[in-house]
Motif scaffolding. Structure first.
Motif, PDB file in Angstrom:
ATOM      1  N   ILE A   6       0.846  -1.182   0.000  1.00 60.39           N
ATOM      2  CA  ILE A   6       0.000   0.000   0.000  1.00 60.39           C
ATOM      3  C   ILE A   6       0.887   1.239   0.000  1.00 60.39           C
ATOM      4  CG2 ILE A   6      -1.701   1.329   1.314  1.00 60.39           C
ATOM      5  CD1 ILE A   6      -2.673  -1.350   2.488  1.00 60.39           C
ATOM      6  N   ASP A   7       0.599   2.163  -0.914  1.00 64.70           N
ATOM      7  CA  ASP A   7       1.303   3.438  -0.925  1.00 64.70           C
ATOM      8  C   ASP A   7       0.569   4.393   0.012  1.00 64.70           C
ATOM      9  OD1 ASP A   7       3.291   2.674  -2.661  1.00 64.70           O
ATOM     10  OD2 ASP A   7       2.268   3.434  -4.439  1.00 64.70           O
ATOM     11  N   HIS A   8       1.317   4.955   0.954  1.00 63.74           N
ATOM     12  CA  HIS A   8       0.742   5.865   1.939  1.00 63.74           C
ATOM     13  C   HIS A   8       0.999   7.300   1.501  1.00 63.74           C
ATOM     14  CE1 HIS A   8      -0.098   2.522   4.588  1.00 63.74           C
ATOM     15  NE2 HIS A   8       1.106   2.069   4.309  1.00 63.74           N
ATOM     16  N   SER A   9      -0.044   8.097   1.531  1.00 70.42           N
ATOM     17  CA  SER A   9       0.067   9.497   1.129  1.00 70.42           C
ATOM     18  C   SER A   9       0.781  10.305   2.207  1.00 70.42           C
ATOM     19  CB  SER A   9      -1.328  10.084   0.893  1.00 70.42           C
ATOM     20  OG  SER A   9      -2.010  10.208   2.132  1.00 70.42           O
ATOM     21  N   HIS A  10       1.165  11.515   1.841  1.00 72.30           N
ATOM     22  CA  HIS A  10       1.764  12.437   2.805  1.00 72.30           C
ATOM     23  C   HIS A  10       0.804  12.634   3.986  1.00 72.30           C
ATOM     24  CE1 HIS A  10       2.869  16.416   4.427  1.00 72.30           C
ATOM     25  NE2 HIS A  10       4.100  16.028   4.151  1.00 72.30           N
ATOM     26  N   ALA A  11      -0.481  12.807   3.682  1.00 70.74           N
ATOM     27  CA  ALA A  11      -1.489  12.999   4.731  1.00 70.74           C
ATOM     28  C   ALA A  11      -1.589  11.773   5.640  1.00 70.74           C
ATOM     29  CB  ALA A  11      -2.847  13.305   4.114  1.00 70.74           C
ATOM     30  N   ASP A  12      -1.487  10.573   5.068  1.00 73.80           N
ATOM     31  CA  ASP A  12      -1.512   9.349   5.880  1.00 73.80           C
ATOM     32  C   ASP A  12      -0.363   9.347   6.888  1.00 73.80           C
ATOM     33  OD1 ASP A  12      -3.651   8.268   4.424  1.00 73.80           O
ATOM     34  OD2 ASP A  12      -2.357   7.020   3.152  1.00 73.80           O
ATOM     35  N   VAL A  13       0.807   9.753   6.421  1.00 68.66           N
ATOM     36  CA  VAL A  13       1.993   9.754   7.286  1.00 68.66           C
ATOM     37  C   VAL A  13       1.838  10.804   8.393  1.00 68.66           C
ATOM     38  CG1 VAL A  13       4.497  10.027   7.382  1.00 68.66           C
ATOM     39  CG2 VAL A  13       3.453   8.893   5.414  1.00 68.66           C
ATOM     40  N   VAL A  14       1.350  11.991   8.039  1.00 69.79           N
ATOM     41  CA  VAL A  14       1.132  13.033   9.041  1.00 69.79           C
ATOM     42  C   VAL A  14       0.106  12.561  10.076  1.00 69.79           C
ATOM     43  CG1 VAL A  14       0.232  15.368   9.432  1.00 69.79           C
ATOM     44  CG2 VAL A  14       1.816  14.930   7.530  1.00 69.79           C
ATOM     45  N   ASN A  15      -0.970  11.946   9.626  1.00 70.40           N
ATOM     46  CA  ASN A  15      -1.989  11.430  10.553  1.00 70.40           C
ATOM     47  C   ASN A  15      -1.423  10.365  11.474  1.00 70.40           C
ATOM     48  OD1 ASN A  15      -3.987  13.119   9.547  1.00 70.40           O
ATOM     49  ND2 ASN A  15      -4.754  11.596   8.105  1.00 70.40           N
ATOM     50  N   LYS A  16      -0.575   9.492  10.923  1.00 68.69           N
ATOM     51  CA  LYS A  16       0.032   8.444  11.739  1.00 68.69           C
ATOM     52  C   LYS A  16       0.971   9.061  12.768  1.00 68.69           C
ATOM     53  CE  LYS A  16      -0.717   4.795  11.473  1.00 68.69           C
ATOM     54  NZ  LYS A  16      -1.722   4.044  12.267  1.00 68.69           N
TER      55      LYS A  16
END
Length: 75
Positions: A6-16
């Motif tokens: 799964i490719d994680h977006s910039h927003a996904d990383v910030v949320n994590k």
């Protein structure tokens, strides 16, 4: 940690990061936010996401290993 398809977006990383920041050392939180101010390739975003994923549930030894990897990544 195995590779994820799964490719994680910039927003996904910030949320994590936001969800795990209370469990991370302060200097890593600050460094990760600064690191995320710049553009990064997909592999880097995925790697960072997986270092943060379930950090709070990791053993102390695993957290120390991840801290080393995070420090190397974010400089």
């Amino acid at each position: 940690m195995g590779k994820c398809n799964i490719d994680h977006s910039h927003a996904d990383v910030v949320n994590k990061l936001e969800s795990q920041e209370q469990f991370l050392p302060d200097h890593l939180v600050e460094g990760a936010y600064a690191f995320l101010q710049k553009e990064h390739d997909q592999e880097t975003l995925n790697d960072l996401f997986h270092l943060l994923k379930k950090y709070d549930l990791s053993s102390e030894n695993e957290q120390e290993d991840r801290n080393v990897q995070l420090t190397k990544m974010i400089g």
